[in-house]
Design a protein around this motif. Structure first.
Motif, PDB file in Angstrom:
ATOM      1  N   ASN A   7       0.808  -1.217   0.000  1.00 34.27           N
ATOM      2  CA  ASN A   7       0.000   0.000   0.000  1.00 34.27           C
ATOM      3  C   ASN A   7       0.842   1.268   0.000  1.00 34.27           C
ATOM      4  O   ASN A   7       0.382   2.321   0.419  1.00 34.27           O
ATOM      5  N   GLN A   8       2.090   1.162  -0.468  1.00 38.33           N
ATOM      6  CA  GLN A   8       2.930   2.354  -0.520  1.00 38.33           C
ATOM      7  C   GLN A   8       2.321   3.349  -1.507  1.00 38.33           C
ATOM      8  O   GLN A   8       2.068   3.015  -2.654  1.00 38.33           O
ATOM      9  N   THR A   9       2.086   4.556  -1.068  1.00 37.18           N
ATOM     10  CA  THR A   9       1.382   5.527  -1.901  1.00 37.18           C
ATOM     11  C   THR A   9       2.291   6.161  -2.943  1.00 37.18           C
ATOM     12  O   THR A   9       1.797   6.743  -3.894  1.00 37.18           O
ATOM     13  N   ASP A  10       3.601   6.081  -2.767  1.00 35.84           N
ATOM     14  CA  ASP A  10       4.486   6.783  -3.703  1.00 35.84           C
ATOM     15  C   ASP A  10       4.983   5.890  -4.821  1.00 35.84           C
ATOM     16  O   ASP A  10       5.745   6.330  -5.672  1.00 35.84           O
ATOM     17  N   ALA A  11       4.599   4.626  -4.856  1.00 35.86           N
ATOM     18  CA  ALA A  11       5.059   3.716  -5.897  1.00 35.86           C
ATOM     19  C   ALA A  11       3.866   2.982  -6.484  1.00 35.86           C
ATOM     20  O   ALA A  11       3.047   2.420  -5.757  1.00 35.86           O
ATOM     21  N   TYR A  12       3.776   3.009  -7.792  1.00 36.83           N
ATOM     22  CA  TYR A  12       2.721   2.268  -8.471  1.00 36.83           C
ATOM     23  C   TYR A  12       3.046   0.776  -8.434  1.00 36.83           C
ATOM     24  O   TYR A  12       4.213   0.380  -8.436  1.00 36.83           O
ATOM     25  N   ASP A  13       2.013  -0.037  -8.429  1.00 38.12           N
ATOM     26  CA  ASP A  13       2.241  -1.479  -8.526  1.00 38.12           C
ATOM     27  C   ASP A  13       2.856  -1.823  -9.870  1.00 38.12           C
ATOM     28  O   ASP A  13       3.770  -2.637  -9.960  1.00 38.12           O
ATOM     29  N   VAL A  14       2.332  -1.194 -10.915  1.00 38.35           N
ATOM     30  CA  VAL A  14       2.775  -1.486 -12.280  1.00 38.35           C
ATOM     31  C   VAL A  14       2.881  -0.184 -13.059  1.00 38.35           C
ATOM     32  O   VAL A  14       1.975   0.659 -13.000  1.00 38.35           O
ATOM     33  N   VAL A  15       3.975  -0.020 -13.775  1.00 39.25           N
ATOM     34  CA  VAL A  15       4.129   1.075 -14.730  1.00 39.25           C
ATOM     35  C   VAL A  15       4.259   0.455 -16.114  1.00 39.25           C
ATOM     36  O   VAL A  15       5.178  -0.337 -16.369  1.00 39.25           O
ATOM     37  N   VAL A  16       3.326   0.775 -16.990  1.00 44.77           N
ATOM     38  CA  VAL A  16       3.356   0.313 -18.375  1.00 44.77           C
ATOM     39  C   VAL A  16       3.959   1.424 -19.221  1.00 44.77           C
ATOM     40  O   VAL A  16       3.500   2.567 -19.175  1.00 44.77           O
ATOM     41  N   ILE A  17       4.972   1.100 -19.988  1.00 44.70           N
ATOM     42  CA  ILE A  17       5.630   2.090 -20.835  1.00 44.70           C
ATOM     43  C   ILE A  17       5.234   1.819 -22.286  1.00 44.70           C
ATOM     44  O   ILE A  17       5.570   0.772 -22.847  1.00 44.70           O
ATOM     45  N   GLY A  18       4.496   2.748 -22.870  1.00 45.58           N
ATOM     46  CA  GLY A  18       4.067   2.627 -24.258  1.00 45.58           C
ATOM     47  C   GLY A  18       2.564   2.528 -24.394  1.00 45.58           C
ATOM     48  O   GLY A  18       1.951   1.567 -23.925  1.00 45.58           O
ATOM     49  N   GLY A  19       1.961   3.539 -25.036  1.00 50.50           N
ATOM     50  CA  GLY A  19       0.510   3.619 -25.144  1.00 50.50           C
ATOM     51  C   GLY A  19      -0.023   3.196 -26.497  1.00 50.50           C
ATOM     52  O   GLY A  19      -0.926   3.847 -27.036  1.00 50.50           O
ATOM     53  N   GLY A  20       0.507   2.111 -27.050  1.00 54.99           N
ATOM     54  CA  GLY A  20      -0.089   1.519 -28.243  1.00 54.99           C
ATOM     55  C   GLY A  20      -1.219   0.585 -27.856  1.00 54.99           C
ATOM     56  O   GLY A  20      -1.651   0.540 -26.695  1.00 54.99           O
ATOM     57  N   VAL A  21      -1.704  -0.186 -28.809  1.00 56.91           N
ATOM     58  CA  VAL A  21      -2.837  -1.063 -28.516  1.00 56.91           C
ATOM     59  C   VAL A  21      -2.490  -2.081 -27.442  1.00 56.91           C
ATOM     60  O   VAL A  21      -3.314  -2.375 -26.558  1.00 56.91           O
ATOM     61  N   VAL A  22      -1.255  -2.611 -27.440  1.00 53.70           N
ATOM     62  CA  VAL A  22      -0.881  -3.590 -26.428  1.00 53.70           C
ATOM     63  C   VAL A  22      -0.755  -2.926 -25.065  1.00 53.70           C
ATOM     64  O   VAL A  22      -1.209  -3.471 -24.052  1.00 53.70           O
ATOM     65  N   GLY A  23      -0.170  -1.735 -25.013  1.00 60.23           N
ATOM     66  CA  GLY A  23      -0.058  -1.023 -23.751  1.00 60.23           C
ATOM     67  C   GLY A  23      -1.415  -0.697 -23.151  1.00 60.23           C
ATOM     68  O   GLY A  23      -1.626  -0.846 -21.937  1.00 60.23           O
ATOM     69  N   CYS A  24      -2.360  -0.273 -23.983  1.00 59.29           N
ATOM     70  CA  CYS A  24      -3.708   0.049 -23.492  1.00 59.29           C
ATOM     71  C   CYS A  24      -4.404  -1.196 -22.951  1.00 59.29           C
ATOM     72  O   CYS A  24      -5.057  -1.153 -21.904  1.00 59.29           O
ATOM     73  N   ALA A  25      -4.256  -2.314 -23.660  1.00 65.49           N
ATOM     74  CA  ALA A  25      -4.845  -3.563 -23.183  1.00 65.49           C
ATOM     75  C   ALA A  25      -4.191  -4.016 -21.884  1.00 65.49           C
ATOM     76  O   ALA A  25      -4.856  -4.565 -20.992  1.00 65.49           O
ATOM     77  N   MET A  26      -2.890  -3.780 -21.771  1.00 66.25           N
ATOM     78  CA  MET A  26      -2.149  -4.183 -20.568  1.00 66.25           C
ATOM     79  C   MET A  26      -2.632  -3.390 -19.356  1.00 66.25           C
ATOM     80  O   MET A  26      -2.856  -3.956 -18.275  1.00 66.25           O
ATOM     81  N   VAL A  27      -2.775  -2.084 -19.525  1.00 69.96           N
ATOM     82  CA  VAL A  27      -3.243  -1.244 -18.415  1.00 69.96           C
ATOM     83  C   VAL A  27      -4.630  -1.703 -17.967  1.00 69.96           C
ATOM     84  O   VAL A  27      -4.926  -1.793 -16.768  1.00 69.96           O
ATOM     85  N   ARG A  28      -5.482  -2.006 -18.929  1.00 68.49           N
ATOM     86  CA  ARG A  28      -6.835  -2.476 -18.585  1.00 68.49           C
ATOM     87  C   ARG A  28      -6.783  -3.755 -17.771  1.00 68.49           C
ATOM     88  O   ARG A  28      -7.417  -3.861 -16.712  1.00 68.49           O
ATOM     89  N   ARG A  29      -6.068  -4.749 -18.259  1.00 74.83           N
ATOM     90  CA  ARG A  29      -6.041  -6.046 -17.578  1.00 74.83           C
ATOM     91  C   ARG A  29      -5.537  -5.914 -16.147  1.00 74.83           C
ATOM     92  O   ARG A  29      -6.150  -6.410 -15.196  1.00 74.83           O
ATOM     93  N   PHE A  30      -4.403  -5.234 -15.962  1.00 83.58           N
ATOM     94  CA  PHE A  30      -3.820  -5.141 -14.625  1.00 83.58           C
ATOM     95  C   PHE A  30      -4.680  -4.292 -13.690  1.00 83.58           C
ATOM     96  O   PHE A  30      -4.796  -4.594 -12.503  1.00 83.58           O
ATOM     97  N   THR A  31      -5.292  -3.249 -14.219  1.00 79.65           N
ATOM     98  CA  THR A  31      -6.158  -2.413 -13.386  1.00 79.65           C
ATOM     99  C   THR A  31      -7.388  -3.188 -12.936  1.00 79.65           C
ATOM    100  O   THR A  31      -7.764  -3.146 -11.748  1.00 79.65           O
TER     101      THR A  31
END
Length: 469
Positions: A7-31
């Motif tokens: 629950n550390q507020t200053d660090a994201y669980d996951v950082v996805v680098i790249g907002g193409g179709v795969v990156g957008c799908a990745m952010v959705r799945r993990f979120t």
């Protein structure tokens, strides 16, 4: 040993680098699985790299390498798209496809294509003879000798789908930073500290979806990369909407070792598309157009559908595919680094994106206990497909801004005021199709510039955008 998300507020669980179709799908799945996710994109908008130019086909995987990760991800992505598309109001044009043999040598290869499809679990692929081909496609040239028919190949909107993926992620707490380039970083054994143009960003796990620059990113942050990108340019020609009447199925060639070849297909926007070429180059940013190559595409289309002779060309465009040094997806976990590599995703990435995200999450889940959302919210995407009701057919649209593509004032205003507004002109075009028709913005460009003033990171200029389907 597994462990829940800290629950550390200053660090994201996951950082996805790249907002193409795969990156957008990745952010959705993990979120949706419960992670706190940040997407970093160096451009002003999503889909600004390889994802902005493709043939928009939802593939069955009938011709993918048998037992490959690519096939698994394509089949998973195909199924998930069909499952969620109605919930997001995403279009589907059920065309079917035919792998057409134009000579005797290719005719002898069709049985192998059908067998591979069956080996891949696509059981409805079948051989059809010359008469059946012409019964299904009466405008095809008479030298079409036979085909492998693939009923499950469909057409989708290649831009509204990833937009929907990311919008749903944002509805469930994901964050995105545009105009943010990763310049460096260090890993202390638990947390990554990324040096970016937006300042220091901390994340526990990094997922590299950087596409054409995926190997460069890994060299920069890991000191080495397990793969190398070799950009492959594809040029496309878009015929006027009147051309679409001459084709029903997606017409695929018999592929060779290097490329799947040139495709003839309608688009959900009502045009007819021919391409892509497959040209190796070093430049990872610029995909130039070659008039001689474009004429070859036109000639090839006319050779296959003679009625296209003299048909106006609405647009031409070129895009780069992030081919790697091996003809396979380069996906995996870098041990001891909290790093996931998603590289070498070429022409099948639009179909496979949801499946790739599912696979990468399965690797991540081995080390973390997910806390998925108990109920889901679903964004409703505006329809741009010609075979479904458009906004101009509903009262109260205000005015028609782009007459070529029948884009309304309401559509542009809604895009600019949305939860994920366009960051540049390309993003606005992909969300509305303004300036993407016959005149390529000649008549509506000034009005679109007026409406978008103050909304875009890069204001609308007088240039022409070649991103049309």
């Amino acid at each position: 040993m597994t462990k829940p998300f800290p629950n550390q507020t200053d660090a994201y669980d996951v950082v996805v680098i790249g907002g193409g179709v795969v990156g957008c799908a990745m952010v959705r799945r993990f979120t949706l699985e419960g992670a706190r996710v940040l997407l970093l994109e160096k451009s002003p908008d999503i889909l600004s790299g390889a994802s902005k130019g493709n043939s928009a086909i939802l593939h069955t995987g009938f011709d993918a390498p048998t037992a490959s990760l690519e096939l698994q991800c394509m089949k998973d992505g195909y199924r998930e798209y069909l499952d969620i598309r109605s919930k997001m109001s995403l279009p589907l044009l059920e065309t079917g496809a035919m792998v057409v043999a134009w000579n005797e040598a290719d005719l002898h290869k069709l049985q192998g294509i059908v067998q591979q499809a069956h080996d891949n679990g696509v059981a409805d692929v079948s051989l059809i003879d010359r008469q059946q081909v012409h019964a299904l496609e009466p405008y095809l040239a008479l030298n079409a000798l036979g085909a492998a028919r693939v009923p499950g190949e469909f057409l989708i909107d290649p831009w509204s789908a990833p937009l929907g993926y990311l919008l749903q992620a944002l509805m469930h707490g994901a964050e995105v930073k545009f105009n943010t380039q990763v310049d460096g970083g260090r890993f202390d054994g638990q947390i990554w500290s990324l040096e970016t143009t937006a300042g220091m960003i901390r994340g526990k796990t990094i997922i590299n979806c950087a596409g054409l620059f995926g190997d460069v990113l890994e060299q920069k942050l890991l000191g080495q990369s397990s793969f190398s990108i070799h950009p492959r340019k594809g040029q496309f020609v878009v015929f006027d909407k009147a051309a679409a009447r001459y084709l029903t199925n997606i017409i695929l060639p018999v592929p060779n070792e290097r490329t799947k070849g040139i495709v003839l297909t309608r688009t959900v926007y009502g045009n007819l598309l021919v391409g892509p070429t497959a040209e190796e180059q070093q430049d990872r940013i610029h995909a130039g157009l070659d008039s001689e190559v474009l004429q070859q595409l036109v000639d090839a289309a006319v050779e296959r559908i003679p009625q296209l002779e003299g048909m106006p060309v609405t647009a031409t465009y070129a895009a780069l595919r992030p081919a790697s040094d091996k003809k396979e997806y380069r996906v995996g976990r870098v041990e001891g680094k909290n790093w996931m590599t998603v590289g070498g995703i070429r022409s099948t990435g639009l179909t496979a994106a949801l499946g790739i995200a599912k696979h990468v999450f399965s690797l991540y889940q081995e080390h973390h206990v997910p806390l998925p959302a108990t109920s889901l919210q679903w964004p409703a995407l505006p329809n741009l497909a010609e075979h479904l009701p458009r906004d101009y057919q509903r009262p109260g649209y205000g005015e028609i801004i782009c007459h070529c593509e029948m884009v309304t004032l309401r559509e542009i205003e809604n895009a600019l005021a949305s939860a994920l507004p366009p960051g540049d002109l390309g993003g606005l075009k992909r969300r509305t199709r303004a300036c993407m028709g016959r005149c390529q913005g000649f008549y509506c460009g000034a009005r679109v510039a007026e409406l978008s003033a103050g909304h875009l990171a890069i204001p609308l200029a007088t240039g022409v955008c070649h991103e049309s389907h």
